[in-house]
Design an enzyme around this catalytic site. Structure first.
Site, PDB file in Angstrom:
ATOM      1  N   ASP A   1      47.498  28.545  35.865  1.00 34.23           N
ATOM      2  CA  ASP A   1      46.709  29.449  36.414  1.00 34.23           C
ATOM      3  C   ASP A   1      46.169  30.137  35.218  1.00 34.23           C
ATOM      4  OD1 ASP A   1      47.281  28.218  38.765  1.00 34.23           O
ATOM      5  OD2 ASP A   1      47.983  30.050  39.567  1.00 34.23           O
ATOM      6  N   ASP A   2      44.988  30.955  35.607  1.00 35.28           N
ATOM      7  CA  ASP A   2      44.278  31.757  34.617  1.00 35.28           C
ATOM      8  C   ASP A   2      43.467  31.669  33.506  1.00 35.28           C
ATOM      9  OD1 ASP A   2      45.497  33.289  37.077  1.00 35.28           O
ATOM     10  OD2 ASP A   2      46.971  34.682  35.717  1.00 35.28           O
TER      11      ASP A   2
ATOM     12  N   HIS B   1      51.284  29.567  33.699  1.00 35.07           N
ATOM     13  CA  HIS B   1      49.946  30.199  33.226  1.00 35.07           C
ATOM     14  C   HIS B   1      49.800  29.840  31.788  1.00 35.07           C
ATOM     15  CE1 HIS B   1      51.536  32.835  36.670  1.00 35.07           C
ATOM     16  NE2 HIS B   1      50.284  32.933  36.771  1.00 35.07           N
TER      17      HIS B   1
HETATM   18 ZN    ZN Z   1      46.646  33.842  38.699  1.00 38.27          ZN
END
Ligand code: ZN
Length: 508
Positions: free
Chosen positions: A311-312, A468
């Protein structure tokens, strides 16, 4: 026919000069007797002749006689030129009758036909020393009604919308002139009646029946009266047309009521109406049925499978991660943001190298994106556009920031329930996770992250791992995880629509 005889005395005056001549007659006493007798005889003869003539004139009673054509009192129409019927005069007497010769006549007086009233004409003849006249009485009357002319505007076409707009009229009276201001206009059914009277009470009435589209327009709904759509981000009305029976396009006057929430399955009504100046309304109704997209059943993998998800990103460490995954031919999934534009091209690379791309959030600001469905989808669309630019297609995968079980959105009660339903209805699949790497704050130690993942995945058929890729210590754990997995019989796979979704329970 009228004759004047008051001047018949003038005929006596005619004899006066001769009488004067008579009184100045005999004088010469010196002429011869014979001559004198002759003269006396002549004189007697002359006197006799004069007396005879005077007697004849007196007995004849010669005078002027008038003959008038038409009546002594005539009427003539106001506003039109007066035409006199004419008159002539002759002399007439008892003994010698009428002369056939017409005497010259003069006419005195004028008839003013510009207004009603009375006037006189005097016909005057002169005979001998006398002046003779007769009178005609003329009554100027108004018996002609005024005229109303209806005007027509070239090219004017009345429509159902506006009705008929008066094209104009003019009223004129021969006697009273312009009476346009006095015209009374009355609408009676489909007719318009125009009425006006002149000062003399003459009345005129005309009417017109404007030919225009009295039938209401039809509203035609492009795309049909009933529409069925899979839940989606936006609903675009396919439009409509409204045309009256004269062919006038009235579409721009159509008002639309109702609303479609395109991401919420249901039956919606849109009402299209058009009203005219007379207060009549025509409507059409469209039913829009929003249907949920069919959602494929999640398929359990046939062997233990690890779904690495990041993610991100994309961020500074995405490239080295992609290099590593490529080296091991391992496919993963990236839930991307728009926070690091410098690395957007990594989205394209990941996609081309067989990884899955999903929406995470453009801003990743919980208070913005969970403020409303509209706000969420605006943010969602921004990511989709970035993905489209990098990959040439949109994605149907997403992960809610904070996961579907987040409570950070509780400032907007129920928003996660509604969003989870909406994205499913729109044909998206959202993913949570069932293996936490601990890189979200619990630890920054790569060794710990590796251990967390191994512990989480061990013995699990479908492991959805949350990491992440904007954290170098987390990216640094990936190679050890891959080695552990491959050595222990795990498959690595990217997520698809029918992959296990690892849903958490929704808490808001
Ligand atoms: Zn996130």
């Amino acid at each position: 026919m009228k004759k004047k005889d008051k001047n018949t005395a003038n005929t006596a005056g005619e004899g006066e000069p001769e009488a004067q001549e008579l009184s100045s007659a005999p004088e010469g006493e010196k002429v011869s007797k014979k001559k004198k007798r002759l003269k006396t005889a002549l004189l007697i003869l002359a006197v006799y002749a004069v007396l005879v003539a005077a007697a004849a004139v007196a007995v004849d009673g010669r005078h002027v006689r008038f003959y008038m054509n038409g009546a002594g009192t005539v009427t003539t129409e106001c506003g039109q030129p007066y035409k006199d019927p004419g008159c002539y005069a002759v002399t007439a007497g008892r003994l010698f009758g009428e002369s056939s010769r017409h005497l010259p006549l003069s006419v005195e007086g004028q008839i003013d036909t510009s207004k009603t009233g009375e006037g006189e004409l005097h016909y005057v003849a002169r005979y001998l020393l006398g002046r003779y006249e007769t009178v005609r009485h003329v009554q100027v009357v108004d018996t002609t009604p005024p005229e109303i002319r209806l005007l027509h505007q070239e090219g004017y076409e009345p429509s159902w919308l506006d009705g008929y707009t008066e094209e104009g009229f003019v009223a004129e009276d021969l006697c009273d002139g312009d009476l346009t201001e006095q015209v009374r206009r009355e609408v009676q059914g489909e007719k318009i009646i125009y009425t006006v009277s002149d000062a003399a009470g003459n009345k005129t009435q005309v009417e017109r029946e404007p030919k225009y589209a009295v039938t209401a327009p039809e509203i035609h709904l492009t795309g049909g009266d009933t529409m069925e759509l899979i839940a989606c981000r936006t609903f675009t009305d396919p439009g409509f047309t409204a045309v009256d029976s004269q062919g006038n396009d009235l579409s721009s006057y159509v008002q639309t009521e109702g609303q479609v929430i395109p991401y919420e399955p249901g039956s919606y009504e849109l009402r299209y109406s058009i009203s005219n100046a007379a207060g009549e309304t025509v409507s059409a109704v469209r039913t829009v049925n929003i249907l949920p997209a069919p959602s494929p059943e999640a398929v359990q993998p046939s062997r233990n499978t690890i779904y690495l998800t990041f993610d991100d990103g994309p961020g500074p460490y995405t490239e080295q991660l992609l290099d590593l995954l490529k080296a091991y031919n391992v496919k993963a999934t990236f839930f991307v943001t728009c926070n690091y534009p410098d690395y957007f091209d990594m989205v394209g690379r990941a996609y081309r190298e067989g990884h899955s791309i999903g929406v995470h959030s453009a801003s990743h600001n919980y208070y913005e994106i969970y403020a409303s469905e509209e706000a969420f989808f605006d943010d969602f669309d921004a990511v989709q556009e970035m993905i489209y630019e990098q990959t040439g297609s949109y994605t149907n995968l997403l992960r809610f920031p904070g996961g579907s079980s987040n409570t950070v959105s509780s400032f907007n009660p129920g928003i996660m329930t509604r969003l989870a339903q909406a994205v499913n209805d729109m044909g998206y699949q959202y993913f949570d996770w069932n293996v936490t790497s601990g890189d979200a704050g619990e630890t920054t130690k790569t060794r710990q992250i590796v251990q967390n993942i191994i512990d989480g995945c061990s013995g699990r058929r479908a492991s959805v791992v949350l990491q992440h890729d904007i954290k170098d210590y987390s990216v640094a754990a990936v190679e050890q995880v891959i080695n552990w997995g491959l050595n222990n019989g795990y498959a690595f796979s990217a997520l698809g629509l029918d992959s296990p979704s690892a849903h958490h329970g929704i808490a808001n």
